[in-house]
Design a protein around this motif. Structure first.
Motif, mmCIF file in Angstrom:
data_model
loop_
_atom_site.group_PDB
_atom_site.id
_atom_site.type_symbol
_atom_site.label_atom_id
_atom_site.label_comp_id
_atom_site.label_asym_id
_atom_site.label_seq_id
_atom_site.Cartn_x
_atom_site.Cartn_y
_atom_site.Cartn_z
ATOM 1 N N ASP A 175 0.823 -1.215 0.000
ATOM 2 C CA ASP A 175 0.000 0.000 0.000
ATOM 3 C C ASP A 175 0.856 1.264 0.000
ATOM 4 O O ASP A 175 1.921 1.316 0.631
ATOM 5 N N LYS A 176 0.354 2.302 -0.676
ATOM 6 C CA LYS A 176 0.966 3.634 -0.577
ATOM 7 C C LYS A 176 0.311 4.366 0.594
ATOM 8 O O LYS A 176 -0.916 4.432 0.685
ATOM 9 N N VAL A 177 1.150 4.888 1.511
ATOM 10 C CA VAL A 177 0.629 5.550 2.714
ATOM 11 C C VAL A 177 1.308 6.899 2.909
ATOM 12 O O VAL A 177 2.389 7.153 2.376
ATOM 13 N N ILE A 178 0.665 7.745 3.692
ATOM 14 C CA ILE A 178 1.197 9.072 3.991
ATOM 15 C C ILE A 178 1.254 9.273 5.497
ATOM 16 O O ILE A 178 0.341 8.863 6.229
ATOM 17 N N GLN A 179 2.339 9.862 5.968
ATOM 18 C CA GLN A 179 2.472 10.227 7.381
ATOM 19 C C GLN A 179 1.600 11.454 7.641
ATOM 20 O O GLN A 179 1.653 12.437 6.897
ATOM 21 N N THR A 180 0.788 11.413 8.703
ATOM 22 C CA THR A 180 -0.183 12.480 8.935
ATOM 23 C C THR A 180 0.171 13.413 10.083
ATOM 24 O O THR A 180 -0.568 14.341 10.381
ATOM 25 N N ASP A 185 -2.359 5.061 13.613
ATOM 26 C CA ASP A 185 -3.159 6.258 13.379
ATOM 27 C C ASP A 185 -2.313 7.415 12.856
ATOM 28 O O ASP A 185 -2.831 8.468 12.497
ATOM 29 N N GLU A 186 -0.971 7.214 12.799
ATOM 30 C CA GLU A 186 -0.088 8.250 12.259
ATOM 31 C C GLU A 186 0.024 8.182 10.743
ATOM 32 O O GLU A 186 0.602 9.067 10.120
ATOM 33 N N ILE A 187 -0.486 7.105 10.138
ATOM 34 C CA ILE A 187 -0.441 6.992 8.684
ATOM 35 C C ILE A 187 -1.844 6.785 8.138
ATOM 36 O O ILE A 187 -2.756 6.376 8.862
ATOM 37 N N SER A 188 -2.023 7.057 6.865
ATOM 38 C CA SER A 188 -3.280 6.749 6.189
ATOM 39 C C SER A 188 -2.965 6.424 4.742
ATOM 40 O O SER A 188 -1.875 6.732 4.239
ATOM 41 N N LEU A 189 -3.912 5.799 4.063
ATOM 42 C CA LEU A 189 -3.705 5.466 2.663
ATOM 43 C C LEU A 189 -3.456 6.724 1.846
ATOM 44 O O LEU A 189 -4.030 7.782 2.121
ATOM 45 N N ALA A 190 -2.600 6.590 0.811
ATOM 46 C CA ALA A 190 -2.184 7.779 0.053
ATOM 47 C C ALA A 190 -2.350 7.601 -1.452
ATOM 48 O O ALA A 190 -1.723 8.310 -2.234
ATOM 49 N N TYR A 191 -3.195 6.660 -1.887
ATOM 50 C CA TYR A 191 -3.506 6.593 -3.313
ATOM 51 C C TYR A 191 -4.151 7.920 -3.727
ATOM 52 O O TYR A 191 -3.931 8.420 -4.818
ATOM 53 N N CYS A 192 -4.953 8.456 -2.812
ATOM 54 C CA CYS A 192 -5.532 9.787 -2.986
ATOM 55 C C CYS A 192 -5.257 10.582 -1.717
ATOM 56 O O CYS A 192 -5.513 10.105 -0.610
ATOM 57 N N ILE A 193 -4.706 11.788 -1.852
ATOM 58 C CA ILE A 193 -4.443 12.649 -0.698
ATOM 59 C C ILE A 193 -5.058 14.015 -0.943
ATOM 60 O O ILE A 193 -5.416 14.363 -2.073
#
Length: 724
Positions: free
Chosen positions: A593-598, A641-649
C-alpha cells in the motif's frame, strides 16, 4: 433507550479524531452478528461490552444498533481473549503470538499478564526485550481500565480514556478532577464540547472562570488551525459566547483579563486595521514579534559587505559561459539581488526560472568559498530541490537538528555554521518553523527565500512569504516571464491561466505527447468510474508508468464520493488486491500500500506529508514497515493512526511535492473548499501529465474564489515599523 450486550468480534471502521466506530458484535439475545455504530471510542475486539442506544434501519446497510454509551469488560472466553490480544492493544503481541499464549495458558492468560508476567518467557518467540515491551504496554492498559471505571462512575462516556492516559499518564485522574478543560486543547479529537461535557458532569458550573478561560484559549487554538496568528477581539467574544452558550460578555471580558495577567494571551491595539484590538495566544505573539525583530537585524546587518566588493556581474557572465545557460535580465536581477543583500526573496510561478536562478546563486557562492545550506519544509520538497539544483538539500527540521522531543539542536545558543541558507517552497513555512530557522542563523549569514506566493499558505498559523512581500521592506524580485521550454507545457500555461482566473485549456496533442486534459463531466458517479479507469489502466498503459508510485490522485476534501476516504478504498481495491497483499493485511493496511504520514514524528524522523510504501507486515508482532524513499520506518499497531492510505491525498497534503502524473476531481460536492489557490496548487504538483475531471460550474466557482479566508497576521505591519 435500548440495551445490547455481547462480545466485539471485529472493528470495521474507527475514526480516531471523532471516536466514531463501526463494529461487529455477537450477542446471546440477537440472531447472527450485529452491526454497531456510534461515537463510543477505543473498543478492542474480544471485549465484552454493554451498550445503550437504539435500533435503526440504515437505507443502505440495513439494521444497526446506534450506540451512545458503552461499558467495557475484559473477555472471559479463550476466543474472546484471542481476539483481544490479537488486536494490537498490547505492544509485542500479534495474532500468531496471541495463539501461542492461548495454547499455553488458556483463559488464564490475562491473569498471568497481571500477576505472573515473567511466565511469558516460557513461550517461544518471547525474549527479555519483548517481555519488557509487553509488560509496559499491559501496565498502561491497566491504568486505562482504572480511568474508564472513574469516567463510568461519573456518567461520562469512557471512549476517550486511552487518549487521556497517553497525554497525562498517571496524572490523568488529577487533571480530570481539577483541570478537565485542558483536554480540549491538549488532546487531538477532544473538542471543547466534549471536555465541557466531562467537566459539567464532574460538577463544574457553567459560568466558572476556569470554563470561560479555557473557552477563550481553545477558541484561539481553533482559529490558529485556520492559519490565524491573532484574532480580532470582537470576533473572539462572539465565538466564545457561542461555544460556551453564555450571553454575559462581561464574564468573557473578565476571562480575557485573567488570561492576560497569567501571560497566557496578549492583546494589542492595531491602529491601522479596522479591527482595533488583536488577541494572541502568548507563543504566537512572541513568535511574530521575534520574527520581525530578527529580520530587521538582518536588513541592517553586517553580512552584505563582503559581497558588495565582488564583481558579481563578471561572475555571472563567467558561469553563463561555463554552463551555456544564459540568464534573462529578470533572472540576472534576481541573482544580483540575492548576492548583494543579506536577505532576499525570489518569487514566481512555474516556468519562470526559480530553479535556474537558485543554481546560479549557490554555484557562485560556493565558488567564493561560502558554506551554503539548501532546505525546504518537507522531505519531498527537499528531494526535489536537490534533484533540480544538483546540490544537497534537507528538510528545515533536519538542518536545525530536531530531536525526539521536538526541540531543535541549533538555535539561539548554537548557531548553524553557514554563510548562507536557501529556503525553498517558502509558502509552506509557518511562523514556528520560520522563527526557529531565524534563531539558528548567524548574524552574518545570508537568507535567500524562494517560493510561489500564489500557492496555498502553510497548514500552520502564519502567512510568512506573503507577509514578507507585502511589507515591501524585504528586498524581493518577482519573476513574471515564462520561458520558451515552459511555454510548451500546457501544465505551466494552465497554471498561469488559473492564477488569472481563466479556465484551463486542453493540450493540442493527444496522449502521450499532450500533458494536460480537462474532462468535463457533471455526473459524480461517472467521474468516480472514469478516474479509477484512468489510474488503473489507461494512463499506465499509455505512459508506461507505475500506477502506485507515479500517479497521484488529489482531492479538495476527505468526504464525498470523490473525496480522499472513498477514493482510497476504491484505489486500494483495484491496485493492491493480490492474494499476497490481502494475506499480509494489518488493520486495513496491506503489503504494498501507498501511505502518507499524517503528523510529525521526530523520533522516527518522518513528517506530516511524507509518502511511502508498506514494504513488510509482521503479523506475529503486529507491526508493519514503511519505505520512505529508501529509508525503512517501523510502526506497531498503536502507531497506525499516524499513517493513512495515500492513493488519494488532499491537495493541502501535496504541498511541496511533485508527481509525474496528477489527477484531481473538481465537483460541486467540494464547492465549499474550492478556490483559485487550491486548484493552482494541485496543477503545479505535476511534471508530466495533469487530468482534471469534473463540473464546469464547480471549476467556475473555484476560479472566482480567491483564498477561502484571509489570515489574521500582523507581521507585514511590524516590519514596516521603524527599526529604531
Amino acid at each position: 433507550m435500548d440495551t445490547l450486550c455481547g462480545e466485539v468480534i471485529s472493528i470495521v471502521y474507527n475514526d480516531p479524531d471523532t471516536n466514531f466506530i463501526v463494529c461487529r458484535l455477537k450477542s446471546k439475545k440477537e440472531a447472527g452478528i450485529v452491526t454497531v455504530v456510534g461515537s463510543i471510542g477505543d473498543i478492542i475486539p474480544g471485549t465484552e461490552v454493554s451498550l445503550k442506544g437504539e435500533w435503526r434501519v440504515h437505507p443502505k446497510f440495513g439494521r444497526q444498533f446506534q450506540a451512545t454509551w458503552c461499558e467495557q469488560n475484559l473477555p472471559a472466553t479463550e476466543v474472546g481473549i484471542k481476539r483481544y490480544l490479537s488486536s494490537g492493544m498490547i505492544k509485542g503481541i500479534g495474532p500468531v503470538l496471541a495463539q501461542r499464549l492461548i495454547d499455553k495458558f488458556g483463559n488464564q492468560v490475562l491473569h498471568i499478564l497481571d500477576k505472573e508476567p515473567k511466565r511469558l518467557l516460557e513461550i517461544s518467540g518471547i525474549g527479555e526485550k519483548t517481555l519488557e515491551k509487553i509488560i509496559s504496554s499491559w501496565e498502561e492498559h491497566r491504568e486505562v481500565r482504572n480511568l474508564i471505571m472513574f469516567l463510568q462512575e461519573h456518567s461520562v462516556p469512557p471512549s476517550y480514556a486511552v487518549k487521556i492516559y497517553r497525554t497525562y499518564g498517571q496524572n490523568s485522574l488529577n487533571v480530570l478532577k481539577q483541570r478537565p478543560y485542558d483536554l480540549a486543547y491538549d488532546i487531538k479529537g477532544i473538542g471543547f464540547k466534549t471536555a465541557d461535557n466531562i467537566a459539567l458532569k464532574l460538577g463544574f458550573p457553567k459560568d466558572s472562570p476556569q470554563r470561560i478561560e479555557a473557552g477563550v484559549v481553545y477558541t484561539l487554538f481553533t482559529v490558529s488551525e485556520r492559519g490565524h496568528v491573532y484574532y480580532p477581539k470582537s470576533k473572539l467574544l462572539a465565538e466564545v459566547s457561542k461555544i460556551l452558550d453564555i450571553q454575559q460578555i462581561d464574564l468573557i471580558e473578565d476571562a480575557i483579563i485573567a488570561l492576560i495577567n497569567k501571560k497566557k494571551i496578549f492583546v494589542e491595539n492595531l491602529e491601522y486595521e479596522q479591527e482595533d484590538v488583536a488577541v494572541y495566544l502568548a507563543h504566537f505573539y512572541k513568535w511574530e514579534k521575534e520574527i520581525a525583530s530578527r529580520l530587521k537585524e538582518m536588513l541592517i546587518g553586517v553580512g552584505t559587505n563582503i559581497l558588495l566588493a565582488q564583481d558579481i556581474e563578471l561572475k555571472i557572465k563567467k558561469l553563463e559561459q561555463q554552463t551555456r545557460v544564459f540568464l534573462s535580465q529578470e533572472q540576472r536581477d534576481a541573482v544580483i539581488g540575492a548576492l548583494k543583500n543579506q536577505i532576499f526573496i525570489i518569487t514566481g510561478g512555474p516556468g519562470t526560472g526559480k530553479t535556474t536562478i537558485t543554481k546560479f546563486i549557490v554555484t557562485i557562492l560556493k565558488k567564493m568559498g561560502m558554506k551554503v545550506f539548501l532546505c525546504a519544509p518537507t522531505g519531498r520538497a527537499a528531494k526535489r530541490l536537490s534533484e533540480a539544483t544538483g546540490f544537497d538539500a534537507s528538510t528545515v527540521h533536519k538542518l536545525l537538528g530536531f530531536g525526539p522531543s521536538g526541540e531543535f539542536q541549533y538555535g539561539e545558543q548554537k548557531k548553524l555554521k553557514t554563510n548562507c541558507v536557501v529556503l525553498d517552497e517558502a509558502s509552506m513555512v509557518d511562523c514556528h518553523l520560520f522563527v526557529s530557522l531565524l534563531r539558528a542563523l548567524p548574524l552574518t549569514a545570508k537568507l535567500i527565500i524562494v517560493g510561489d506566493v500564489n500557492q496555498l499558505p502553510s497548514v500552520g498559523p502564519g502567512n510568512i512569504l506573503e507577509d514578507l512581500i507585502k511589507s515591501q521592506v524585504v528586498p524581493t524580485k518577482k519573476l513574471t516571464k515564462i520561458y520558451r521550454q515552459a511555454q510548451q507545457s500546457m501544465i505551466v500555461v494552465n497554471a498561469h491561466r488559473v492564477n488569472q482566473g481563466k479556465f484551463p485549456i486542453r493540450a493540442k496533442a493527444d496522449p502521450p505527447k499532450g500533458d494536460f486534459f480537462w474532462m468535463e463531466e457533471e455526473n459524480i458517479q461517472r467521474i468516480q468510474r472514469v478516474l479509477i479507469t484512468l489510474v488503473t489502466k489507461r494512463i499506465p498503459e499509455i505512459l508506461n508508468c507505475d500506477p502506485i508510485r507515479d500517479i497521484q490522485v488529489l482531492s479538495p476534501m476527505h468526504k464525498g464520493d470523490v473525496g480522499t476516504i472513498e477514493l482510497n478504498k476504491l484505489l486500494q481495491k483495484y491496485l493492491n488486491s493480490s492474494p499476497k497483499a490481502i494475506k499480509y493485511c494489518l488493520k486495513g493496511y496491506r503489503l504494498g500500500d501507498k501511505v502518507i504520514q499524517t503528523k510529525n514524528n521526530y523520533e522516527k524522523e518522518v513528517f506530516n506529508g511524507d509518502v511511502g510504501i508498506i514494504s513488510d507486515v509482521n503479523l506475529d508482532l503486529g507491526e508493519l514497515t514503511v519505505d520512505f524513499d529508501g529509508r525503512s520506518v517501523l510502526y506497531d499497531q498503536s502507531e497506525l493512526d499516524e499513517i493513512s492510505l495515500a492513493y488519494c491525498i488532499s491537495i493541502h497534503k501535496s504541498q511541496g511535492s511533485e508527481y509525474p502524473v496528477v489527477l484531481f476531481p473538481v465537483v460541486m460536492q467540494h464547492y465549499i473548499m474550492l478556490h483559485k489557490n487550491l486548484i493552482y496548487t494541485a496543477l503545479t504538483r505535476a511534471k508530466r501529465l495533469v487530468v482534471i475531471l469534473g463540473s464546469r460550474k464547480a471549476m467556475a466557482i473555484g476560479l472566482k474564489n480567491k483564498n477561502k479566508e484571509e489570515r489574521y497576521t500582523n507581521l507585514a505591519n511590524r516590519l514596516k515599523e521603524k527599526i529604531f
